[in-house]
Enzyme design. Structure first.
Site, short mmCIF file in Angstrom:
data_model
loop_
_atom_site.label_atom_id
_atom_site.label_comp_id
_atom_site.label_asym_id
_atom_site.label_seq_id
_atom_site.Cartn_x
_atom_site.Cartn_y
_atom_site.Cartn_z
N ASP A 322 7.49 5.36 -10.20
CA ASP A 322 6.79 5.43 -8.48
C ASP A 322 7.75 4.72 -7.86
O ASP A 322 8.28 3.72 -8.32
CB ASP A 322 5.19 5.04 -8.71
CG ASP A 322 4.51 5.46 -7.51
OD1 ASP A 322 5.46 6.05 -6.63
OD2 ASP A 322 3.33 5.44 -7.24
N GLU A 524 -2.64 4.75 0.36
CA GLU A 524 -2.41 3.66 -0.60
C GLU A 524 -3.08 2.54 -0.41
O GLU A 524 -4.34 2.34 0.12
CB GLU A 524 -0.76 3.75 -0.77
CG GLU A 524 -0.12 4.84 -1.31
CD GLU A 524 1.31 4.69 -1.69
OE1 GLU A 524 1.62 3.95 -2.39
OE2 GLU A 524 2.03 5.59 -1.27
C1 BGC Z 1 3.03 6.59 -4.19
C2 BGC Z 1 3.14 7.96 -5.11
C3 BGC Z 1 4.08 8.86 -4.26
C4 BGC Z 1 5.49 8.23 -4.17
C5 BGC Z 1 6.37 9.07 -3.41
C6 BGC Z 1 4.29 5.97 -3.88
O1 BGC Z 1 4.07 5.08 -3.16
O2 BGC Z 1 2.22 5.96 -5.20
O3 BGC Z 1 1.89 8.60 -5.13
O4 BGC Z 1 4.32 10.04 -4.99
O5 BGC Z 1 5.22 6.95 -3.43
O6 BGC Z 1 6.19 9.24 -2.05
C1 BGC Z 2 6.81 6.23 1.67
C2 BGC Z 2 5.78 6.76 0.89
C3 BGC Z 2 5.69 5.95 -0.15
C4 BGC Z 2 5.44 4.41 0.24
C5 BGC Z 2 5.46 3.55 -0.85
C6 BGC Z 2 6.49 4.67 2.21
O1 BGC Z 2 7.33 4.45 2.92
O2 BGC Z 2 6.89 7.08 2.92
O3 BGC Z 2 6.27 8.03 0.31
O4 BGC Z 2 4.52 6.29 -1.20
O5 BGC Z 2 6.41 3.97 1.27
O6 BGC Z 2 5.56 2.30 -0.55
#
Ligand code: BGC
Ligand code: BGC
Length: 847
Positions: A322, A524
């Site tokens: 991730d 998140e």
């Molecule tokens: C998230 C994932 C996601 C990834 C890409 C991460 O922060 O936990 O669920 O697929 O970002 O965007």
């Molecule tokens: C991204 C997401 C990702 C997240 C994680 C964002 O800046 O756009 O896709 O899940 O950061 O930290």
């Protein structure tokens, strides 16, 4: 008609009987030996393909192999980088678009995908042609692309209890993504959520492992195709990344990226359910989770990634990391983490800092710190997935067919899903006429609440932007708000729908009010909360419901939320109440169910049933089916229909404050972002207070500037810069006085992280204010001077210090104020009141 009052407790026992059961004693005994089932790989070995893979591998240089193990982000890696470094994959993060253009067209997406693909296949400089694989978070439709169909988030799909529908949604999503030339979706999330305070609860189907397993299978079969069919991983399909392995929904207090404390038996019985379903359907990739299991990060967990997932569970695809998740592994940094690869991670997701990680990984492979066998295994798995999915042939028959994106057929599926996801919590009788719902569309209907005509709000996080915030109606061509659906149905029937966000109206009293309100979008950790109480502090929507009730207007509440919340007060103030979750782009699905046709016949009855237990008490967390003493307000499986004749008492207990039970959680004022009821405001002498809305704000002449910066995660801290033209500062301020005396009584502290980025010119003060002249103010400069400049450090202040100086904690209006008399640059994060800790406070009271 009968008007029986049924005690909710009775109702619950009736309904909970249909939920999942604990495993039988025999299975439990067997589980003691090895809690994980022994599974065979879902697809039979294909010797022909394996030979091709081995041949490719034998012709690849070590640089090419390591390149395959890197996934970079489109903002930070060009097609030329893909060619030069042989990158195995790219992704677009939530809210990243081709050319940085939110309104990028499907063709723009496809052009970029083609450019990356061609670069990856370009062998004019030597090397082996391996197609790059593009991944995207198509988690409720192709949600990063303007104009795509947005399906209800998983929590709503869980309430439909319709795996066949979930499969069709997977199919439709795959088709929409295929238009843009993208190969891979980071979905489904198969978390089995234990604590609904988690900010990602809405991404989960259920708290019940049994149905998570079934729905994960259905979704993967939709996305990838059924493994026994010719369509499997064909041109209309995508590769699925089932995520986040494992235990993401089980973290302590529902903290995103936290620690899941559980026995291995529990991990297997509860949290593995979705993987069992997805693996059975032949899922090709699994994403490792940010969280730890009993203190060890999953990104470095050899037992779980290698022994369990790839061994016991027979997974022969690859494990992707991730977003920079490897950097949290003990001993790792963002730029170096052999531990992850050695534990079984096959591909790093390293959006921006990929070059350094690539170089270090290469060096570690050369030195043997990462064994060559591990590199070869990882690359073999990656090539296997790419071959199975036909990426070498770039089989993309739907590419560029933009009519598929947001097509009427797909929108019809989404609208059906909205109808089926709605859960009727309350439908009390009205005018001796059965329940208030369904409504006659020939009436005059007042549609109120700030979610009524707000497609961004009804769609939640992961919608165009990462957080789902900052969108306007213009970002949703072809979509329908909940209000728009009601309006078109009433107009057709000869009635009237009147939109009024604040519920005010002129002229005749409406016959009924439909109030649409709920949580603001989040994603998140930004969605983590400490209390289940809806609108803790502000209660703006409750006031709206009460205002309408006082005028004797019957009230239907449509509640938009990513989780069950404690809403006893809002329930008491509503005649009917619908949990609508996060329905997405087809808001008309709500009108389909709550309105009859012009002849007064029900169009669609409610069929949605809770896949999460609904709390009776504000501090009822965790609350899950099968818990000892399980006593929710609405049990798992609950959901009324128009045939039910059940009255919900209008006097549900409203005394919900968590301290009633003696449990006192930290009060978050600003953790990642300001938390309701607290706003971050700039106080600049002689000027009106300025609320900091986005990630940048400044007062006149830039005297005080606040910007969002990163401490541990993106935008989880604020930098405050004082030019020193006038004294002033920042405050966390509430509209109404808050009673925080329980924190004072608990020997509590104000705790925060600070970083001093400049000289400390004038005096600096911390205060707590309580309306009018009431405040407790403390000089802070001396304590700040002791800190290492430019370094984050925790600071804690005994609340008693403020009390002694005049703060009255029973009526706090600013829980924290920071002022400076001179120029200063200082960063702040994690501002909270913590019970206890006064003895070890870091700030001396008598300074
Ligand atoms: C998230 C994932 C996601 C990834 C890409 C991460 O922060 O936990 O669920 O697929 O970002 O965007
Ligand atoms: C991204 C997401 C990702 C997240 C994680 C964002 O800046 O756009 O896709 O899940 O950061 O930290």
């Amino acid at each position: 008609m009968l008007n029986k009052k049924i005690m909710i407790a009775g109702l619950l026992s009736l309904l909970s009987a249909c939920g999942g059961k604990d495993p039988s004693p025999q299975t439990a005994a067997k589980a003691m030996e090895n809690p994980w089932p022994k599974l065979q790989p879902a697809l039979p070995a294909d010797p022909e393909m394996e030979k091709k893979i081995a041949d490719l591998l034998s012709r690849m240089s070590l640089e090419e192999k390591v390149g395959q193990m890197i996934q970079a982000e489109i903002k930070y890696a060009t097609p030329e980088d893909v060619r030069q470094y042989h990158l195995g994959s790219i992704l677009n993060g939530g809210g990243t678009y081709p050319n940085n253009d939110k309104f990028a067209t499907p063709q723009d997406w496809l052009d970029l995908a083609n450019a990356y693909y061609e670069a990856s296949m370009d062998t004019s400089h030597g090397g082996v042609a391996i197609p790059v694989m593009w991944g995207s978070d198509a988690v409720h439709g192709h949600n990063n692309v303007i104009g795509a169909t947005l399906f209800p988030h998983n929590i709503g799909l869980g309430a439909t209890h319709d795996p066949e529908l979930i499969q069709r949604i997977g199919e439709a999503t795959a088709r929409e993504v295929a238009v843009t030339g993208i190969d891979w979706t980071f979905a489904p999330t198969v978390a089995v959520v234990r604590d609904d305070r988690w900010g990602r609860t809405f991404e989960s189907y259920s708290e019940d492992p049994k149905i998570v397993r079934e729905y994960a299978r259905a979704m993967v079969e939709g996305i990838q195709g059924e493994k026994s069919s010719d369509e499997f991983l064909g041109g209309q399909k995508l590769i699925s990344a089932t995520k986040h392995f494992i235990g993401d929904g089980g973290t302590e207090r529902g903290m995103d990226r936290g620690d899941t404390l559980a026995s291995e038996e529990e991990l297997a019985r509860i949290h593995s359910a979705g993987y069992i379903g997805a693996l059975g359907a032949g899922v090709q990739t699994v994403m490792a989770s940010f969280n730890s299991w009993n203190g060890v990060r999953l990104h470095g967990h050899k037992h779980l990634l290698t022994d369990v997932l790839k061994g016991r569970l027979g997974f022969d695809g690859f494990v992707v990391g991730d977003w920079n998740g490897h950097r949290f592994v003990d001993g790792c940094t963002l730029e170096s983490c052999p531990q992850s690869i050695n534990a079984g991670l096959d591909m790093f997701m390293v959006p921006s800092d990929w070059k350094a990680l690539y170089k270090n990984t290469l060096a570690q492979a050369q030195s043997g710190e990462i064994p060559m066998s591990r590199i070869d295994d990882a690359v073999t798995r990656i090539l296997r997935v790419k071959m199975r999915a036909g990426l070498f042939e770039r089989n993309k028959p739907l590419a560029g067919k933009k009519g598929i994106l947001g097509s009427p057929e797909h929108r019809a599926i989404a609208r059906e899903a909205v109808r089926k996801s709605l859960v009727l919590l309350k439908n009390n009788s009205h005018k001796n006429n059965g329940g208030l719902l369904p409504l006659d569309p020939k009436q005059k209907i007042l549609v109120a609440g700030d979610a009524a005509d707000n497609i961004g709000k009804q769609s939640g996080g992961w919608t165009i932007s990462w957080q789902g915030t900052g969108n306007t109606a213009a970002d949703f061509p072809g979509a329908t708000s909940i209000y728009a659906g009601i309006k078109s149905a009433t107009e057709k029937a000869g009635g009237e729908a009147l939109l009024s966000v604040d519920g005010d109206f002129e002229g005749d009293k409406p016959d009924v009010a439909v109030v649409v309100f709920g949580e603001e979008p989040y994603a998140e950790w930004h969605g983590d909360i400490t209390s289940l109480e809806y609108q803790f502090g502000s209660k703006r929507d409750l006031a709206l419901l009460k205002k309408l009730k006082q005028q004797n207007i019957p009230v239907v509440s449509i509640f938009i939320s990513g989780r069950p919340l404690w809403i006893n007060k809002e329930l008491n103030a509503s005649d009917a109440f619908v949990a609508a979750w996060l329905p997405g782009s087809e808001g008309a699905g709500v009108a389909d169910v709550i309105l009859t046709d012009a002849e007064g016949k029900t169009q669609y009855d409610f069929t949605g049933k809770l896949s999460f237990s609904w709390p009776r008490l504000v501090d009822q967390v965790p609350l899950n089916l099968g818990d000892d003493g399980y006593d929710p307000l609405f049990a798992y499986g609950y959901g009324l229909t128009y045939a039910d004749d059940i009255e919900i008492a209008n006097d549900l207990p409203e005394q919900g404050e968590s301290y009633a039970s003696g449990k006192l959680e930290d009060a978050w004022m600003m953790v990642w972002r300001p938390r309701a009821p607290w706003d971050l405001v700039i106080l600049d002498e002689g000027n009106a207070p300025l609320v900091v809305e986005g990630n940048l704000a400044a007062s006149d002449d830039d005297n005080i500037r606040v910007s969002a910066i990163d401490m541990r995660n993106q935008e989880d801290a604020r930098l405050v810069e004082w030019a020193g033209l006038r004294p002033g500062g920042v405050a966390l301020r509430a509209d109404k006085p808050q009673d925080l005396s329980r924190y004072l009584e608990a020997g509590g502290t104000l705790s925060l992280d600070v970083r001093v980025d400049s000289e400390l010119a004038g005096e600096v003060y911390a205060s707590v204010t309580c309306g009018g002249d009431c405040l407790g103010k403390l000089p802070l400069k001396e304590s700040l001077q002791k800190l290492q400049p430019g370094q984050w450090a925790p600071l804690s202040i005994d609340l008693q210090c403020f009390a002694e100086r005049g703060a009255e904690f029973s009526r706090i209006d600013s829980s924290f104020v920071l002022e400076s008399e001179g120029p200063l640059s200082l960063a702040l994060a994690n501002i909270k009141y913590v019970p206890g800790g006064a003895d070890s406070a870091t700030v001396q009271c008598d300074t």
